[in-house]
Design a protein around this motif. Structure first.
Motif, PDB file in Angstrom:
ATOM      1  N   THR A 280       0.813  -1.205   0.000  1.00  0.00           N
ATOM      2  CA  THR A 280       0.000   0.000   0.000  1.00  0.00           C
ATOM      3  C   THR A 280       0.848   1.257   0.000  1.00  0.00           C
ATOM      4  O   THR A 280       0.324   2.359  -0.035  1.00  0.00           O
ATOM      5  CB  THR A 280      -0.915   0.053   1.231  1.00  0.00           C
ATOM      6  N   PHE A 281       2.136   1.083   0.057  1.00  0.00           N
ATOM      7  CA  PHE A 281       3.014   2.242   0.094  1.00  0.00           C
ATOM      8  C   PHE A 281       2.969   2.944  -1.246  1.00  0.00           C
ATOM      9  O   PHE A 281       2.890   2.307  -2.291  1.00  0.00           O
ATOM     10  CB  PHE A 281       4.432   1.783   0.421  1.00  0.00           C
ATOM     11  N   LEU A 282       3.047   4.266  -1.224  1.00  0.00           N
ATOM     12  CA  LEU A 282       3.034   5.039  -2.470  1.00  0.00           C
ATOM     13  C   LEU A 282       3.974   4.415  -3.477  1.00  0.00           C
ATOM     14  O   LEU A 282       5.136   4.231  -3.230  1.00  0.00           O
ATOM     15  CB  LEU A 282       3.513   6.465  -2.192  1.00  0.00           C
ATOM     16  N   ASN A 283       3.439   4.107  -4.615  1.00  0.00           N
ATOM     17  CA  ASN A 283       4.218   3.330  -5.552  1.00  0.00           C
ATOM     18  C   ASN A 283       4.451   4.115  -6.824  1.00  0.00           C
ATOM     19  O   ASN A 283       3.633   4.116  -7.733  1.00  0.00           O
ATOM     20  CB  ASN A 283       3.471   2.033  -5.859  1.00  0.00           C
ATOM     21  N   ASN A 284       5.530   4.805  -6.869  1.00  0.00           N
ATOM     22  CA  ASN A 284       5.916   5.473  -8.098  1.00  0.00           C
ATOM     23  C   ASN A 284       7.405   5.298  -8.236  1.00  0.00           C
ATOM     24  O   ASN A 284       8.192   6.018  -7.648  1.00  0.00           O
ATOM     25  CB  ASN A 284       5.551   6.946  -8.040  1.00  0.00           C
ATOM     26  N   TRP A 285       7.770   4.321  -9.007  1.00  0.00           N
ATOM     27  CA  TRP A 285       9.173   3.952  -9.166  1.00  0.00           C
ATOM     28  C   TRP A 285      10.128   5.102  -9.334  1.00  0.00           C
ATOM     29  O   TRP A 285      11.183   5.162  -8.730  1.00  0.00           O
ATOM     30  CB  TRP A 285       9.266   3.066 -10.400  1.00  0.00           C
ATOM     31  N   PHE A 286       9.750   5.976 -10.246  1.00  0.00           N
ATOM     32  CA  PHE A 286      10.741   6.967 -10.635  1.00  0.00           C
ATOM     33  C   PHE A 286      10.806   8.107  -9.643  1.00  0.00           C
ATOM     34  O   PHE A 286      11.615   9.001  -9.784  1.00  0.00           O
ATOM     35  CB  PHE A 286      10.446   7.456 -12.046  1.00  0.00           C
ATOM     36  N   ALA A 287       9.924   8.057  -8.630  1.00  0.00           N
ATOM     37  CA  ALA A 287      10.010   9.075  -7.593  1.00  0.00           C
ATOM     38  C   ALA A 287      10.382   8.461  -6.250  1.00  0.00           C
ATOM     39  O   ALA A 287      11.157   9.037  -5.499  1.00  0.00           O
ATOM     40  CB  ALA A 287       8.680   9.813  -7.472  1.00  0.00           C
ATOM     41  N   ASP A 288       9.823   7.291  -5.938  1.00  0.00           N
ATOM     42  CA  ASP A 288      10.041   6.709  -4.615  1.00  0.00           C
ATOM     43  C   ASP A 288      11.504   6.424  -4.334  1.00  0.00           C
ATOM     44  O   ASP A 288      12.016   6.709  -3.250  1.00  0.00           O
ATOM     45  CB  ASP A 288       9.250   5.403  -4.466  1.00  0.00           C
ATOM     46  N   PHE A 289      12.180   5.828  -5.307  1.00  0.00           N
ATOM     47  CA  PHE A 289      13.576   5.461  -5.068  1.00  0.00           C
ATOM     48  C   PHE A 289      14.461   6.689  -4.912  1.00  0.00           C
ATOM     49  O   PHE A 289      15.153   6.837  -3.901  1.00  0.00           O
ATOM     50  CB  PHE A 289      14.080   4.554  -6.206  1.00  0.00           C
ATOM     51  N   PRO A 290      14.461   7.606  -5.891  1.00  0.00           N
ATOM     52  CA  PRO A 290      15.370   8.748  -5.724  1.00  0.00           C
ATOM     53  C   PRO A 290      15.002   9.650  -4.553  1.00  0.00           C
ATOM     54  O   PRO A 290      15.871  10.299  -3.994  1.00  0.00           O
ATOM     55  CB  PRO A 290      15.264   9.500  -7.051  1.00  0.00           C
ATOM     56  N   LYS A 291      13.725   9.672  -4.188  1.00  0.00           N
ATOM     57  CA  LYS A 291      13.348  10.557  -3.082  1.00  0.00           C
ATOM     58  C   LYS A 291      13.563   9.897  -1.729  1.00  0.00           C
ATOM     59  O   LYS A 291      13.170  10.443  -0.703  1.00  0.00           O
ATOM     60  CB  LYS A 291      11.863  10.955  -3.217  1.00  0.00           C
ATOM     61  N   GLY A 292      14.142   8.727  -1.713  1.00  0.00           N
ATOM     62  CA  GLY A 292      14.491   8.107  -0.442  1.00  0.00           C
ATOM     63  C   GLY A 292      13.329   7.472   0.286  1.00  0.00           C
ATOM     64  O   GLY A 292      13.362   7.313   1.503  1.00  0.00           O
ATOM     65  N   ARG A 293      12.288   7.083  -0.466  1.00  0.00           N
ATOM     66  CA  ARG A 293      11.186   6.400   0.209  1.00  0.00           C
ATOM     67  C   ARG A 293      11.374   4.898   0.126  1.00  0.00           C
ATOM     68  O   ARG A 293      10.844   4.147   0.926  1.00  0.00           O
ATOM     69  CB  ARG A 293       9.859   6.801  -0.422  1.00  0.00           C
ATOM     70  N   VAL A 294      12.099   4.471  -0.896  1.00  0.00           N
ATOM     71  CA  VAL A 294      12.344   3.042  -1.090  1.00  0.00           C
ATOM     72  C   VAL A 294      13.852   2.846  -1.227  1.00  0.00           C
ATOM     73  O   VAL A 294      14.519   3.611  -1.899  1.00  0.00           O
ATOM     74  CB  VAL A 294      11.640   2.545  -2.361  1.00  0.00           C
ATOM     75  N   ALA A 295      14.347   1.789  -0.580  1.00  0.00           N
ATOM     76  CA  ALA A 295      15.798   1.620  -0.560  1.00  0.00           C
ATOM     77  C   ALA A 295      16.320   0.740  -1.680  1.00  0.00           C
ATOM     78  O   ALA A 295      17.412   0.960  -2.183  1.00  0.00           O
ATOM     79  CB  ALA A 295      16.225   1.048   0.781  1.00  0.00           C
ATOM     80  N   MET A 296      15.568  -0.287  -2.076  1.00  0.00           N
ATOM     81  CA  MET A 296      16.090  -1.234  -3.078  1.00  0.00           C
ATOM     82  C   MET A 296      15.036  -1.572  -4.113  1.00  0.00           C
ATOM     83  O   MET A 296      13.877  -1.823  -3.761  1.00  0.00           O
ATOM     84  CB  MET A 296      16.526  -2.535  -2.382  1.00  0.00           C
ATOM     85  N   VAL A 297      15.442  -1.585  -5.351  1.00  0.00           N
ATOM     86  CA  VAL A 297      14.556  -2.039  -6.429  1.00  0.00           C
ATOM     87  C   VAL A 297      15.387  -2.820  -7.440  1.00  0.00           C
ATOM     88  O   VAL A 297      16.604  -2.699  -7.504  1.00  0.00           O
ATOM     89  CB  VAL A 297      13.874  -0.880  -7.187  1.00  0.00           C
ATOM     90  N   LEU A 298      14.669  -3.611  -8.243  1.00  0.00           N
ATOM     91  CA  LEU A 298      15.306  -4.281  -9.373  1.00  0.00           C
ATOM     92  C   LEU A 298      14.875  -3.540 -10.625  1.00  0.00           C
ATOM     93  O   LEU A 298      13.691  -3.336 -10.851  1.00  0.00           O
ATOM     94  CB  LEU A 298      14.827  -5.735  -9.477  1.00  0.00           C
ATOM     95  N   ALA A 299      15.838  -3.133 -11.419  1.00  0.00           N
ATOM     96  CA  ALA A 299      15.461  -2.385 -12.619  1.00  0.00           C
ATOM     97  C   ALA A 299      16.531  -2.535 -13.684  1.00  0.00           C
ATOM     98  O   ALA A 299      17.552  -3.206 -13.485  1.00  0.00           O
ATOM     99  CB  ALA A 299      15.254  -0.913 -12.272  1.00  0.00           C
TER     100      ALA A 299
END
Lengths: 460, 291, 277
Positions: A280-299
């Motif tokens: 349920t966490f705000l899910n916007n790949w191109f914003a969440d990761f760089p803005k420090g909301r998500v620490a790890m992704v596969l891309a």
């Protein structure tokens, strides 16, 4: 009666105002056609291009490739339509619907999973190698890393050319890691999924009310996007690492197996046990990761230009794709996917030729590497062209962005294959199986059982 | 006489053409394709009622029926009661600001589903949305993190709430007009005889507005069960197909999976289902009130 | 006491109705980072009216903007309304002032199509549009809604109430039927025209599923379809402030038309529900 007149007046006023707004694509500059006596007047031609929604791609087209092509071909106009990629309205569905009725664009980019269907239905034009500067089909195929072109080739003819070729690596936010006191990940050896869970747990933060403000892991496009492609990709890499290649084995549904259950279990654990993933966490790949909301992704390589667009100072590290057992090479499995440019077989020969010329213009003819260099540099789109991979431009890019080496190494260290089912009905059943685990809190056992029965139903 | 017939038919001829092309032919087409194994892009083969038997045995179709039933029944029941209640409140000549109330009540009705859908997406956003903000303001901390559109048990109700918000006003206005058209003498006589307001309402007003009630019931049922937009905007059919209602099922099966025959059969069943309900309810309509 | 409860209930419901709109407008003037704050800031801390210009004119949909979608919507709604007015009154006249066998049965049949959900026939309708070559064409949006059972019924109800003597007199004077319709009947239909106009306009403006099915190029997108390219799950960009500005813009035309033509609209509702004879 008076009111009706007022309405009509209002409508007229609104229409007049609205018509002052240019509704033609802003990116199509008016190129005055100035035919000289020695030059035959070029017939006015329009090319219709469809692309899937990916802002860097749209920018590349509207700001560079379309204007440049139009400048070189007076009288030619290129009209681009962008269609959202995922959700109930999917790019693929629109494309298929249009082509099935004999309509559709002149050229488009599409995912590798479509090629089989489109070829079966004869929607695609075989490329004329001479337009691309090659003497034969085989020469064209050989210009690319062996095996990569297989997805576009049938009966020796080429039906698509790379827009991008992708595999996945692990991106992690260096700032978040440092804040949590986690050391940067090794660049030469993958970590295990268990280690990911441990790290992810340290990176989860909530605020006073219990709302997560930072999570450790984000699966691709789950909550907001519901993309079958990404459900499938994230699942297949797990299932393959646990020892099964596809959800069908020997043509029969194989969903109630240990590898499938283990893959679902990993997803379950990430979501409910260690809670490093929050659907349920705000899910916007191109914003969440760089803005420090998500620490790890596969891309893929395209992730970097996309996140840098709005966050040029993001600090990230790239590590090899996680595996089940870093000491067991047989678990070094990864997935790949490609997007290819293809031409509509239902259009006139002139349109098809022009479409191919546009593709050749964007991707480069035999021996040309500047186009591939531009795509790689600006979008992170990799074209596995031998000429490009040997070029100085590529070497320079590698030197300036050393993390790109992860993708080269991936092709050497991992067993990488395409995903077999994503957008078809088995893929939809897979999405349901994963949804049950993530949203219904259903046990992987039960979900796999249901998955199996659904696949068996489909086979009837 | 013949002249009248000739010109009568002349004037209504466009409608004959329209209904032929836009309703009769489509229904025939739907029935035809439903009896074949047509997959878009391939020629079809007649397979009789196989699509229908498969549909009825398909857990996905049953799930679609369930989701549609849940959302429609709850939404219609709530809307019916709410709109009637609002109409009763508004049916007061001494009410001040009634014009303003009426406008505010019908406001959601005249806007479109997508624009309002964008707003409701953000209303239901956990932790950061408007509902979360309201719960936080009220001190209901536990509810702030509810994933309305991401939780299987809550998602249908999120959609129901959106539908109620969007459509109640319309039926409130219709009920209001109905209440206003009820002759006052019966109610007045009953009050003289000692009946209280509730008794008057239940035994006199309600029966008198029955045609309106049936109209609202049928219209709201048919329009709600056919709704695609609110589901599309809020959940897209998920999570775990909890809100994958019949229109979405139809759309996906045809435009995504290209199961032309199967989707057509589902469409026919959908049609029959709503037609069945509508006719059953419409039978109770006094025929004379359409004259 | 009862009065207070009454007012309270009405005010409560009105607040329920209007809060989403208030929040929408408030968010539309905010900076991106101020939109989703807890606690909710109803007054934007920093006003950004530039959002509207950006939302309206930025060509973020491969060269097209909300304004181009809006233009398409206006065109389609306008033309559909004009056609609906002309055709419905024409047909309604036939049903109202002429007697022939099967007349009421046919009218009842046409009206009963409103009992069927549109989404159940989109597939065959799509195939018909494909066969007519109207896919990705704005006419595909106009034609299916230019004449409906409801619009015919509405026109018929209204024309029924016109005195037949005028028509009979014109016939005696030797006018042909078409002349009678155009010169005598139609000019008397002011209120019906207004009602048909506003109802058709609002209906056409709000269409989403059908444009979704038949349109593919963004050049032809109508406003709801264009708006759906924004929003969670539709796009990578999370510019909530622009979504809200675009939504506000989209809400304005129907609101304005409704306020102007509120009476005809309400009258139309009453007629359709069988209340007005």
């Amino acid at each position: 009666m008076r009111k009706v007149i007022y309405c009509i007046l209002l409508l007229v006023v609104v229409t007049v105002i609205a018509s002052c707004v240019p509704i033609t694509p802003v990116a199509a500059p008016q190129v005055p056609a100035a035919p000289t006596a020695a030059q035959a007047t070029p017939a006015a031609q329009t090319l219709e291009v469809w692309t899937h929604e990916f802002p860097p791609l749209q920018d590349a087209m509207t700001k560079k490739w379309i204007p440049e092509f139009e400048a070189k071909h007076p009288g030619v106009k290129v009209k681009m339509t962008t269609i959202p990629f995922a959700g109930v309205v999917s790019f693929d569905a629109k494309l298929l619907a249009a082509l099935s009725s004999g309509e559709g664009p002149d050229l488009w980019d599409m995912g590798d999973w479509n090629y089989k269907t489109f070829l079966d239905n004869k929607f695609l034009t075989p490329f004329d190698p001479t337009i691309f500067g090659y003497a034969s089909d085989q020469e064209m195929i050989d210009a690319y890393v062996p095996g990569t072109m297989d997805i576009f080739v049938r009966d020796g003819k080429v039906y698509g050319l790379f827009s991008e070729s992708n595999t996945l690596a692990l991106f992690y936010n260096l700032d978040l890691f440092e804040q949590a006191g986690v050391a940067p990940l090794p660049a030469d050896k993958p970590v295990s999924w268990k280690q990911i869970e441990e790290i992810g747990t340290k990176l989860r933060k909530t605020d006073a009310s219990g709302a997560p403000t930072q999570i450790g892991w984000q699966f691709g496009f789950f909550a907001s996007f519901r993309s079958p492609q990404w459900y499938a990709q994230n699942f297949y890499e797990l299932m393959r690492q646990y020892g099964q290649n596809d959800i069908y084995v020997d043509g029969k549904p194989a969903a109630n197996t240990e590898p499938v259950k283990k893959a679902l279990q990993t997803i379950y654990d990430f979501t409910h046990t260690s809670k490093i993933y929050d659907p349920t966490f705000l899910n916007n790949w191109f914003a969440d990761f760089p803005k420090g909301r998500v620490a790890m992704v596969l891309a893929g390589t395209w992730f970097v230009p996309a996140i840098k667009q709005n966050n040029p100072n993001v600090r990230f590290g790239v590590a090899p794709h996680p595996v089940v057992n870093p000491d067991d090479k047989s678990t070094y499995k990864n997935i790949q996917w490609s997007w290819g440019w293809s031409v509509n077989a239902n259009k006139s020969p002139e349109q098809q030729k022009l479409a191919q010329e546009f593709i050749a213009f964007m991707l480069g003819k035999k021996g040309e590497t500047e186009q591939a260099a531009w795509w790689f540099s600006n979008l992170g789109y990799l074209h596995p062209s031998k000429a490009f991979l040997a070029s100085q431009a590529y070497k320079d890019k590698l030197a300036s962005d050393p993390w790109l080496k992860q993708w080269i190494d991936a092709y050497n260290n991992y067993d990488i294959q395409y995903v077999q089912h994503a957008y078809d009905e088995p893929g939809a059943a897979l999405v349901r199986a994963i949804d049950r685990v993530v949203y219904d809190n259903m046990s992987p056992e039960d979900s796999a059982k249901l998955f199996q029965s659904e696949l068996e139903r489909l086979q009837q | 006489m013949r002249r009248e017939v000739k010109y009568g038919l002349f004037f209504i001829s466009p409608s004959i053409l329209f209904f032929l092309v836009l309703w009769i032919v489509p229904v025939i087409l739907a029935v035809y394709y439903s009896l074949t194994n047509w997959k878009v892009g391939r020629p079809e083969k007649f397979i009789g009622l196989e699509n229908y038997t498969n549909l009825l045995a398909d857990p996905q179709f049953r799930q679609a029926l369930q989701a549609s039933a849940l959302i429609t029944i709850v939404a219609v029941a709530c809307t019916l009661m709410l709109s009637l209640g609002l109409a009763v409140l508004l049916n007061d000549d001494k009410l001040r600001g009634s014009r303003l109330f009426k406008t505010l009540i019908i406001l959601p009705v005249i806007t479109d589903w997508v624009a309002t859908g964008l707003v409701w997406q953000l209303i239901f956003l956990p932790y950061h949305g408007v509902l979360a903000g309201i719960f936080s303001f009220l001190g209901l901390r536990d509810l702030v993190g509810l994933g309305w559109t991401a939780t299987k048990s809550l998602a249908p109700f999120a959609i129901v709430l959106f539908i109620i918000w969007k459509t109640t006003g319309l039926y409130a206005i219709i009920f209001l007009a109905g209440l206003k058209s009820v002759p006052q003498q019966y109610a007045e006589a009953a009050i003289v005889d000692g009946a209280n307001a509730w008794q008057v309402f239940r035994n006199i007003t309600l029966p008198l507005i029955r045609p309106i009630t049936v109209f609202v019931l049928v219209t709201s049922f048919v329009s709600t069960i056919g709704l695609f937009e609110p589901v599309f905007m809020l959940t897209g059919g998920g999570p775990a197909d909890a809100t994958r209602v019949l229109p979405i099922f139809l759309y996906e099966n045809f435009f995504q999976f290209r199961n032309g025959g199967y989707a057509s059969a589902a469409g026919v069943l959908f049609l029959l289902l709503t037609l069945g309900f509508a006719l059953a309810a419409a039978r109770r309509l006094q025929y004379s009130y359409y004259e | 006491m009862l009065r207070i409860i009454k007012y309270f209930a009405l005010i409560a419901y009105s607040i329920f109705n209007i809060v989403p709109f208030l929040w929408m407008v408030s968010a539309s003037f905010k900076r991106p980072e101020d939109v989703l704050t807890i606690p909710i800031q109803w007054i934007p801390p920093v006003w950004q009216p530039g959002n509207y210009a950006q939302a309206l004119f930025e060509p973020r949909f491969s060269g097209y903007s909300i304004s181009s979608f809006m233009l398409n919507s206006i065109l389609v709604a306008f033309v559909t309304s004009l056609l609906a007015i002309g055709l419905s009154t024409f047909v309604g006249y036939g049903f109202a002032k002429f007697r022939f066998r099967g007349r009421d049965g046919m009218l009842w049949g046409m009206l009963s199509t409103t009992l069927l959900p549109f989404s159940s026939v989109i597939i065959p309708l799509y195939l018909i549009m494909r066969a007519l070559g109207l896919l990705d064409n704005l006419w595909a949006l106009i034609i299916p809604f230019a004449l409906t059972g409801q619009s015919i019924f509405l026109a018929r109800q209204f024309i029924l109430s016109l005195p037949s003597e005028l028509i009979d007199a014109a016939r005696i004077d030797g006018a042909n039927e078409l002349q009678i319709f155009i010169q005598i009947v139609f000019p008397l239909l002011g209120p019906a025209i207004a009602t048909l106009g506003i109802l058709t306009f609002l209906f056409s403006w709000s269409q989403f599923l059908w444009p979704l099915v038949v349109l593919s190029s963004q050049e032809h997108f109508t406003l709801p379809l264009g708006l759906s390219l924004m929003g969670l799950g539709s796009t990578f960009l999370v510019d909530y402030h622009l979504w809200m500005a675009a939504a506000t813009i989209a809400v304005l035309p129907p609101l304005v038309f409704f306020l102007i033509l509120e009476r005809p609209y309400l009258r139309g509702l009453e007629t359709l529900s069988g209340l007005k004879e």
